[in-house]
Design a protein around this motif. Sequence first.
Motif, PDB file in Angstrom:
ATOM      1  N   GLU A   1      86.305  17.057  28.705  1.00 49.39           N
ATOM      2  CA  GLU A   1      84.783  16.846  27.838  1.00 49.39           C
ATOM      3  C   GLU A   1      83.580  17.386  28.568  1.00 49.39           C
ATOM      4  N   LEU A   2      83.326  16.754  29.791  1.00 53.11           N
ATOM      5  CA  LEU A   2      82.110  17.152  30.545  1.00 53.11           C
ATOM      6  C   LEU A   2      82.115  18.695  30.573  1.00 53.11           C
ATOM      7  N   ALA A   3      83.016  19.368  30.810  1.00 53.16           N
ATOM      8  CA  ALA A   3      83.091  20.945  30.719  1.00 53.16           C
ATOM      9  C   ALA A   3      82.722  21.411  29.585  1.00 53.16           C
ATOM     10  N   ALA A   4      83.254  20.633  28.360  1.00 57.68           N
ATOM     11  CA  ALA A   4      82.834  21.266  27.241  1.00 57.68           C
ATOM     12  C   ALA A   4      81.432  20.985  26.989  1.00 57.68           C
ATOM     13  N   VAL A   5      80.793  20.057  27.461  1.00 57.80           N
ATOM     14  CA  VAL A   5      79.260  19.887  27.361  1.00 57.80           C
ATOM     15  C   VAL A   5      78.592  20.711  27.949  1.00 57.80           C
ATOM     16  N   CYS A   6      78.968  20.970  29.354  1.00 55.98           N
ATOM     17  CA  CYS A   6      78.318  21.933  30.125  1.00 55.98           C
ATOM     18  C   CYS A   6      78.178  23.261  29.317  1.00 55.98           C
ATOM     19  N   TRP A   7      79.586  23.671  29.097  1.00 53.95           N
ATOM     20  CA  TRP A   7      79.452  24.992  28.245  1.00 53.95           C
ATOM     21  C   TRP A   7      78.738  25.026  27.094  1.00 53.95           C
ATOM     22  N   GLY A   8      78.683  23.945  26.325  1.00 51.04           N
ATOM     23  CA  GLY A   8      77.840  24.002  25.241  1.00 51.04           C
ATOM     24  C   GLY A   8      76.276  24.144  25.445  1.00 51.04           C
ATOM     25  N   GLU A   9      75.896  23.389  26.711  1.00 50.53           N
ATOM     26  CA  GLU A   9      74.454  23.562  27.220  1.00 50.53           C
ATOM     27  C   GLU A   9      74.104  24.839  27.417  1.00 50.53           C
TER      28      GLU A   9
ATOM     29  N   LEU B   1      67.202  30.374  33.365  1.00 53.77           N
ATOM     30  CA  LEU B   1      68.614  31.302  33.750  1.00 53.77           C
ATOM     31  C   LEU B   1      69.264  30.634  34.822  1.00 53.77           C
ATOM     32  N   THR B   2      68.612  29.957  35.680  1.00 53.34           N
ATOM     33  CA  THR B   2      69.210  29.362  37.100  1.00 53.34           C
ATOM     34  C   THR B   2      70.000  28.207  36.449  1.00 53.34           C
ATOM     35  N   ASP B   3      69.236  27.220  35.475  1.00 54.04           N
ATOM     36  CA  ASP B   3      69.965  26.117  35.043  1.00 54.04           C
ATOM     37  C   ASP B   3      71.086  26.529  34.269  1.00 54.04           C
ATOM     38  N   ARG B   4      71.174  27.540  33.393  1.00 57.30           N
ATOM     39  CA  ARG B   4      72.472  28.238  32.764  1.00 57.30           C
ATOM     40  C   ARG B   4      73.776  28.536  33.541  1.00 57.30           C
ATOM     41  N   LYS B   5      73.141  28.929  34.864  1.00 58.23           N
ATOM     42  CA  LYS B   5      74.164  29.515  35.952  1.00 58.23           C
ATOM     43  C   LYS B   5      74.994  28.088  36.469  1.00 58.23           C
ATOM     44  N   ILE B   6      73.872  27.167  36.446  1.00 61.99           N
ATOM     45  CA  ILE B   6      74.730  25.841  37.077  1.00 61.99           C
ATOM     46  C   ILE B   6      75.445  25.375  36.114  1.00 61.99           C
ATOM     47  N   PHE B   7      74.978  25.273  34.827  1.00 59.33           N
ATOM     48  CA  PHE B   7      75.999  24.652  33.801  1.00 59.33           C
ATOM     49  C   PHE B   7      77.110  25.169  33.517  1.00 59.33           C
ATOM     50  N   HIS B   8      77.335  26.461  33.756  1.00 62.38           N
ATOM     51  CA  HIS B   8      78.248  27.297  33.590  1.00 62.38           C
ATOM     52  C   HIS B   8      79.258  27.135  34.851  1.00 62.38           C
ATOM     53  N   ALA B   9      78.762  27.009  35.902  1.00 60.35           N
ATOM     54  CA  ALA B   9      79.575  26.688  37.058  1.00 60.35           C
ATOM     55  C   ALA B   9      80.024  25.396  37.323  1.00 60.35           C
ATOM     56  N   ILE B  10      79.390  24.135  36.761  1.00 62.88           N
ATOM     57  CA  ILE B  10      79.929  22.979  36.791  1.00 62.88           C
ATOM     58  C   ILE B  10      80.825  22.777  35.406  1.00 62.88           C
TER      59      ILE B  10
END
Length: 97
Positions: free
Chosen positions: A53-61, A8-17
């Motif tokens: 595209e980096l944002a797209a990958v982060c949101w995909g993760e 859940l913490t990693d998900r929040k980090i990917f969302h923010a990035i």
Amino acid sequence: MSRQDKILTDRKIFHAIGYICMAAAVVLAVQFARGNLAWSDMAQGMLPIVLQELAAVCWGEYTATRPDTDAWIGRTLKTVLVASVPSLIWAFFWFTR
């Protein structure tokens, strides 16, 4: 910290990035379109695309690691495709001018 808490913490980090990268891409695209930054045409065209595209990958993760993982492939592909649309629009307008 349990494994679930770490996920859940990693998900929040990917969302923010993802949001940070998309905001940076939009700011750079606006500055490049106004002519405020004098970089090469290739850098001006590619930098916002790479950030988007980096944002797209982060949101995909972020989407792929949802706790309820039913149909995660389709949900992840939809997220990445929708998040990639701004980079396609930028590429069309920037490189066809």
